[in-house]
Design a protein around this motif. Structure first.
Motif, PDB file in Angstrom:
ATOM      1  N   CYS A   1      63.345  31.388  68.228  1.00 35.02           N
ATOM      2  CA  CYS A   1      63.231  32.580  68.760  1.00 35.02           C
ATOM      3  C   CYS A   1      63.629  32.206  70.359  1.00 35.02           C
ATOM      4  CB  CYS A   1      61.972  33.135  68.946  1.00 35.02           C
ATOM      5  SG  CYS A   1      61.393  33.921  67.599  1.00 35.02           S
TER       6      CYS A   1
ATOM      7  N   SER B   1      55.448  36.904  66.519  1.00 31.25           N
ATOM      8  CA  SER B   1      54.503  36.013  65.614  1.00 31.25           C
ATOM      9  C   SER B   1      54.427  36.779  64.126  1.00 31.25           C
ATOM     10  CB  SER B   1      53.145  36.248  66.076  1.00 31.25           C
ATOM     11  OG  SER B   1      52.790  37.617  66.448  1.00 31.25           O
TER      12      SER B   1
ATOM     13  N   SER C   1      58.201  37.956  72.682  1.00 32.08           N
ATOM     14  CA  SER C   1      57.288  37.178  71.785  1.00 32.08           C
ATOM     15  C   SER C   1      57.599  37.548  70.428  1.00 32.08           C
ATOM     16  CB  SER C   1      55.782  37.708  72.178  1.00 32.08           C
ATOM     17  OG  SER C   1      55.526  38.915  71.992  1.00 32.08           O
TER      18      SER C   1
ATOM     19  N   TYR D   1      60.030  30.343  64.158  1.00 33.96           N
ATOM     20  CA  TYR D   1      59.619  30.395  65.822  1.00 33.96           C
ATOM     21  C   TYR D   1      60.418  29.709  66.704  1.00 33.96           C
ATOM     22  CZ  TYR D   1      54.913  32.007  64.187  1.00 33.96           C
ATOM     23  OH  TYR D   1      53.814  32.801  63.604  1.00 33.96           O
TER      24      TYR D   1
END
Length: 120
Positions: free
Chosen positions: A31, A41, A39, A28
């Motif tokens: 990124c 996830s 985005s 995360y």
């Protein structure tokens, strides 16, 4: 905007807690250094969905375009992520497509007793 979904299987001997910690602390965090990523996830598969499939997680990546993301994949940041990931897990299937805009995102979400305002 394009969306990429990867179905992920942990490699034999990989620990799910260690993988999830790596996702939170490394994947995360990296990124923000990949300009083509809007985005990202990772989701743990529900037990009923996982049963017998050998798939443990899936990740959803929204990118500005496939070509922008391809450029990101050539960076040292991405190569380090890929090397770490490959030790722990493998992508067993990829789906990709273009979002039918505008899509829907709630302005706020209530999770238990907490209300989360979405960024505008």
């Amino acid at each position: 905007m394009e969306i990429i979904v990867h179905r992920i299987r942990l490699r034999g001997g990989s620990d799910s807690d260690e993988f999830e910690e790596w996702v939170r602390e490394t994947d995360y965090e990296a990124c923000q250094h990949l300009p083509g990523v809007i985005s990202f996830s990772v989701q743990r598969m529900a037990e009923s969905a996982d049963e017998g499939s050998g798939v443990h997680y899936f990740e959803v990546i929204a990118v500005t375009s496939r070509s922008d993301f391809s450029r990101d994949m050539e960076t040292e940041t991405f190569r380090r992520l890929a090397d770490d990931f490959d030790v722990m897990a493998e992508v067993v299937e990829e789906w990709a497509g273009e979002r039918i805009e505008p899509g829907y995102t709630a302005d706020r979400v209530v999770c238990g007793k907490q209300t989360i305002q979405r960024k505008q």
